[in-house]
Design a protein around this motif. Structure first.
Motif, PDB file in Angstrom:
ATOM      1  N   LEU A   1      -5.014  39.945  -5.848  1.00 42.25           N
ATOM      2  CA  LEU A   1      -6.124  39.434  -5.047  1.00 42.25           C
ATOM      3  C   LEU A   1      -5.763  38.103  -4.393  1.00 42.25           C
ATOM      4  O   LEU A   1      -6.056  37.869  -3.214  1.00 42.25           O
ATOM      5  N   VAL A   2      -5.114  37.223  -5.143  1.00 38.64           N
ATOM      6  CA  VAL A   2      -4.711  35.926  -4.592  1.00 38.64           C
ATOM      7  C   VAL A   2      -3.734  36.123  -3.435  1.00 38.64           C
ATOM      8  O   VAL A   2      -3.800  35.422  -2.421  1.00 38.64           O
ATOM      9  N   ALA A   3      -2.857  37.109  -3.571  1.00 36.60           N
ATOM     10  CA  ALA A   3      -1.889  37.385  -2.505  1.00 36.60           C
ATOM     11  C   ALA A   3      -2.579  37.747  -1.195  1.00 36.60           C
ATOM     12  O   ALA A   3      -2.043  37.490  -0.113  1.00 36.60           O
ATOM     13  N   ARG A   4      -3.794  38.315  -1.288  1.00 36.03           N
ATOM     14  CA  ARG A   4      -4.540  38.712  -0.085  1.00 36.03           C
ATOM     15  C   ARG A   4      -5.486  37.621   0.411  1.00 36.03           C
ATOM     16  O   ARG A   4      -6.079  37.765   1.475  1.00 36.03           O
ATOM     17  N   MET A   5      -5.642  36.567  -0.349  1.00 33.48           N
ATOM     18  CA  MET A   5      -6.607  35.525   0.012  1.00 33.48           C
ATOM     19  C   MET A   5      -6.115  34.640   1.145  1.00 33.48           C
ATOM     20  O   MET A   5      -4.943  34.269   1.202  1.00 33.48           O
ATOM     21  N   ALA A   6      -7.045  34.258   2.008  1.00 34.00           N
ATOM     22  CA  ALA A   6      -6.759  33.262   3.032  1.00 34.00           C
ATOM     23  C   ALA A   6      -6.589  31.898   2.369  1.00 34.00           C
ATOM     24  O   ALA A   6      -7.069  31.666   1.251  1.00 34.00           O
ATOM     25  N   MET A   7      -5.955  30.969   3.060  1.00 31.42           N
ATOM     26  CA  MET A   7      -5.743  29.642   2.496  1.00 31.42           C
ATOM     27  C   MET A   7      -7.059  28.946   2.186  1.00 31.42           C
ATOM     28  O   MET A   7      -7.159  28.206   1.190  1.00 31.42           O
ATOM     29  N   SER A   8      -8.084  29.168   2.999  1.00 31.87           N
ATOM     30  CA  SER A   8      -9.373  28.518   2.750  1.00 31.87           C
ATOM     31  C   SER A   8      -9.935  28.902   1.387  1.00 31.87           C
ATOM     32  O   SER A   8     -10.512  28.063   0.681  1.00 31.87           O
ATOM     33  N   GLU A   9      -9.769  30.142   0.975  1.00 29.03           N
ATOM     34  CA  GLU A   9     -10.246  30.593  -0.332  1.00 29.03           C
ATOM     35  C   GLU A   9      -9.364  30.068  -1.456  1.00 29.03           C
ATOM     36  O   GLU A   9      -9.843  29.724  -2.534  1.00 29.03           O
ATOM     37  N   ARG A  10      -8.077  29.980  -1.212  1.00 28.65           N
ATOM     38  CA  ARG A  10      -7.170  29.420  -2.214  1.00 28.65           C
ATOM     39  C   ARG A  10      -7.496  27.947  -2.479  1.00 28.65           C
ATOM     40  O   ARG A  10      -7.435  27.489  -3.623  1.00 28.65           O
ATOM     41  N   LEU A  11      -7.849  27.226  -1.432  1.00 30.99           N
ATOM     42  CA  LEU A  11      -8.211  25.819  -1.592  1.00 30.99           C
ATOM     43  C   LEU A  11      -9.456  25.669  -2.452  1.00 30.99           C
ATOM     44  O   LEU A  11      -9.573  24.721  -3.237  1.00 30.99           O
ATOM     45  N   VAL A  12     -10.393  26.599  -2.336  1.00 25.90           N
ATOM     46  CA  VAL A  12     -11.591  26.570  -3.187  1.00 25.90           C
ATOM     47  C   VAL A  12     -11.205  26.785  -4.647  1.00 25.90           C
ATOM     48  O   VAL A  12     -11.688  26.074  -5.538  1.00 25.90           O
ATOM     49  N   LEU A  13     -10.361  27.754  -4.916  1.00 24.55           N
ATOM     50  CA  LEU A  13      -9.931  28.020  -6.293  1.00 24.55           C
ATOM     51  C   LEU A  13      -9.349  26.764  -6.929  1.00 24.55           C
ATOM     52  O   LEU A  13      -9.723  26.387  -8.046  1.00 24.55           O
ATOM     53  N   CYS A  14      -8.419  26.129  -6.220  1.00 26.79           N
ATOM     54  CA  CYS A  14      -7.737  24.962  -6.804  1.00 26.79           C
ATOM     55  C   CYS A  14      -8.632  23.736  -6.844  1.00 26.79           C
ATOM     56  O   CYS A  14      -8.504  22.895  -7.738  1.00 26.79           O
ATOM     57  N   ASN A  15      -9.560  23.621  -5.907  1.00 28.78           N
ATOM     58  CA  ASN A  15     -10.512  22.513  -5.934  1.00 28.78           C
ATOM     59  C   ASN A  15     -11.305  22.497  -7.225  1.00 28.78           C
ATOM     60  O   ASN A  15     -11.561  21.432  -7.810  1.00 28.78           O
ATOM     61  N   MET A  16     -11.686  23.674  -7.697  1.00 24.22           N
ATOM     62  CA  MET A  16     -12.605  23.772  -8.831  1.00 24.22           C
ATOM     63  C   MET A  16     -11.935  23.604 -10.185  1.00 24.22           C
ATOM     64  O   MET A  16     -12.630  23.477 -11.200  1.00 24.22           O
ATOM     65  N   VAL A  17     -10.602  23.582 -10.257  1.00 17.24           N
ATOM     66  CA  VAL A  17      -9.955  23.507 -11.573  1.00 17.24           C
ATOM     67  C   VAL A  17     -10.266  22.193 -12.283  1.00 17.24           C
ATOM     68  O   VAL A  17     -10.281  22.133 -13.513  1.00 17.24           O
ATOM     69  N   ILE A  18     -10.521  21.134 -11.508  1.00 20.95           N
ATOM     70  CA  ILE A  18     -10.855  19.855 -12.140  1.00 20.95           C
ATOM     71  C   ILE A  18     -12.152  19.974 -12.921  1.00 20.95           C
ATOM     72  O   ILE A  18     -12.361  19.282 -13.928  1.00 20.95           O
ATOM     73  N   ASP A  19     -13.014  20.887 -12.498  1.00 22.52           N
ATOM     74  CA  ASP A  19     -14.284  21.074 -13.186  1.00 22.52           C
ATOM     75  C   ASP A  19     -14.156  21.993 -14.396  1.00 22.52           C
ATOM     76  O   ASP A  19     -15.154  22.297 -15.059  1.00 22.52           O
ATOM     77  N   PHE A  20     -12.942  22.449 -14.657  1.00 23.41           N
ATOM     78  CA  PHE A  20     -12.615  23.087 -15.941  1.00 23.41           C
ATOM     79  C   PHE A  20     -11.861  22.106 -16.835  1.00 23.41           C
ATOM     80  O   PHE A  20     -11.437  22.456 -17.924  1.00 23.41           O
ATOM     81  N   GLY A  21     -11.629  20.887 -16.343  1.00 26.82           N
ATOM     82  CA  GLY A  21     -10.894  19.880 -17.103  1.00 26.82           C
ATOM     83  C   GLY A  21      -9.409  19.834 -16.811  1.00 26.82           C
ATOM     84  O   GLY A  21      -8.662  19.112 -17.477  1.00 26.82           O
ATOM     85  N   ALA A  22      -8.939  20.589 -15.813  1.00 30.03           N
ATOM     86  CA  ALA A  22      -7.506  20.706 -15.561  1.00 30.03           C
ATOM     87  C   ALA A  22      -6.927  19.465 -14.888  1.00 30.03           C
ATOM     88  O   ALA A  22      -7.642  18.687 -14.249  1.00 30.03           O
ATOM     89  N   LYS A  23      -5.622  19.313 -15.007  1.00 31.42           N
ATOM     90  CA  LYS A  23      -4.902  18.200 -14.373  1.00 31.42           C
ATOM     91  C   LYS A  23      -4.484  18.537 -12.961  1.00 31.42           C
ATOM     92  O   LYS A  23      -4.456  17.684 -12.075  1.00 31.42           O
ATOM     93  N   THR A  24      -4.114  19.786 -12.726  1.00 30.77           N
ATOM     94  CA  THR A  24      -3.735  20.244 -11.391  1.00 30.77           C
ATOM     95  C   THR A  24      -3.932  21.747 -11.324  1.00 30.77           C
ATOM     96  O   THR A  24      -3.964  22.429 -12.352  1.00 30.77           O
ATOM     97  N   GLY A  25      -4.078  22.251 -10.127  1.00 31.81           N
ATOM     98  CA  GLY A  25      -4.049  23.691  -9.912  1.00 31.81           C
ATOM     99  C   GLY A  25      -2.653  24.095  -9.487  1.00 31.81           C
ATOM    100  O   GLY A  25      -1.730  23.279  -9.468  1.00 31.81           O
ATOM    101  N   TYR A  26      -2.492  25.357  -9.110  1.00 36.01           N
ATOM    102  CA  TYR A  26      -1.212  25.803  -8.570  1.00 36.01           C
ATOM    103  C   TYR A  26      -1.345  27.236  -8.084  1.00 36.01           C
ATOM    104  O   TYR A  26      -1.942  28.092  -8.756  1.00 36.01           O
TER     105      TYR A  26
END
Length: 419
Positions: free
Chosen positions: A198-223
């Protein structure tokens, strides 16, 4: 080693690093926003520093309180402008949009990079296959003086996304599902990688949303591992930029791998005041919406405007509902105007603000009164985030926000045609 470890090792001038190890690293860029720049500059002086170690690596963005809404904001920004000039910092963007939106737009984030910022949502940039994280003002001030800072090497958890989105479901719903399943502390000081078909098919705008939200799970960085979508983005945004993607050696380099079937996900809403308290949008019709807040670094890109306009075209906001719209950047604002998307939203009754953070984090243009309910495509809903601590904020996708603004109550985008 995981790709995140390799990026950290390279910026530490090391051949390798271990999970949990603390190393000194030199970032490619450091972002200071209008809130952070003044504080970091003041702390730099208090630490005895006079000159920024490498001004070419520092990027200043005015996005939270721009244009200034209070006299103290004007004074602070005036001092920051003077400091920028004194320090020889040339990369300065005032009123051009949210830092986490314009960084990828302008090619400041790129595969293999290491990026620090004075804002927690700096993690957004990691969708480009880099390591990006927010830091406190004292840490940033230390970097400004020394040209390096410390970083603890995180363990990495990978979410493999499978299946197909149901109608009205987007990347925001995926992140809300993860918060629902694993809580707001799902990834404390971890790297969070998103992968799978699914990620392979995602546009960059959607990928940016995924990684934006990782901080709200307590993460240090997305990838997200760079691929053809990443390469096309970089070719368009920064054709002269030299970059190289790091590759994770094997599955044993992950602390955990989680399979997530997105086909089971409905349009979701995080209800006050906890991002992990998530319900189906279709089950929240009893919630009256006083204000729809549209924009922010998770919902102010051109694809968000296209989705919203497709739902709002030919319709009007509910009589009791107001809608505040803040484009994520000047570029997005112009594109949305050229495509007629702004016209559709204004004709529906929305108010268009400046490119920037808007009401998110209690800045300006649409603060909530006590007992009011807002639905937003931002990423947080804790008390007082959008104004009064007695107000309620509901977090959802851009499609759900647009549909709910028309209905005047929380609805699923699949129900939008009924209003």
């Amino acid at each position: 080693m995981h790709a995140i470890q390799k990026i950290i090792a390279r910026h530490a001038d090391r051949n390798s690093v271990e999970v949990g190890e603390i190393v000194n690293v030199v970032p490619d860029y450091v972002m200071l926003n209008d809130r952070g720049a003044a504080r970091a500059a003041d702390l730099l002086g208090k630490m005895g520093g006079e000159k920024v170690f490498d001004p070419s690596r520092v990027i200043v963005v005015f996005d939270h309180h721009y244009p200034p809404i209070r006299q103290q904001d004007s004074v602070s920004q005036q001092k920051t402008r003077e400091w920028i000039k004194q320090q020889g910092i040339s990369k300065f963007h005032a009123g051009e949009g949210i830092g986490h939106v314009i960084f990828p737009e302008k090619g400041y984030s790129f595969p293999g990079a290491l990026i620090f910022g004075t804002d927690s949502h700096t993690v957004t940039n990691s969708a480009l296959g880099c390591v990006a994280t927010g830091m406190g003002h004292s840490d940033i001030a230390s970097y400004l003086a020394l040209g390096y800072n410390w970083l603890k090497v995180p363990e990495v958890i990978r979410f493999d996304l499978h299946g197909k989105f149901r109608p009205g479901v987007f990347a925001k719903d995926v992140t809300l599902r993860i918060a629902q399943l694993y809580g707001e502390d799902a990834a404390p000081y971890l790297g969070v990688e998103f992968a799978g078909p699914l990620v392979a098919r995602m546009a960059m705008s959607e990928r940016l949303v995924l990684c934006n939200m990782v901080i709200d799970f307590g993460a240090k960085t997305g990838y997200i591992q760079p691929d053809e979508t990443t390469a096309r983005w970089m070719a368009h945004r920064a054709p002269d930029r030299k970059w190289s993607a790091e590759i994770t050696d094997s599955d044993t380099d992950y602390g955990r791998i989680v399979d997530l079937n997105v086909s089971e996900i409905e349009p979701l809403v995080a209800i006050p005041h906890d991002l992990s308290n998530v319900r189906n949008a279709a089950d929240l019709f009893d919630v009256r919406i006083d204000e729809a807040i549209f924009g922010t670094c998770t919902g102010g890109r051109i694809d968000d405007f296209r989705v919203a306009a497709s739902i709002m075209k030919g319709k009007k906001l509910a009589p009791h509902t107001r809608m505040m719209v803040n484009p994520g950047s000047r570029e997005i604002y112009l594109q949305a105007m050229h495509e007629g998307l702004i016209d559709i939203m204004i004709e529906a009754g929305a108010t268009i603000g400046v490119p920037g953070c808007g009401p998110c984090s209690g800045c300006h243009q649409g603060m909530l009164a006590p007992a009011e309910n807002a639905i937003t495509n931002a990423s947080r809903n804790f008390k007082g985030r959008f104004g009064s601590p007695e107000a309620n904020a509901y977090v959802a996708s851009s499609a759900t926000v647009a549909a709910s603004a028309i209905a005047g109550r929380i609805v699923s985008p699949a129900q939008a045609t009924n209003y």
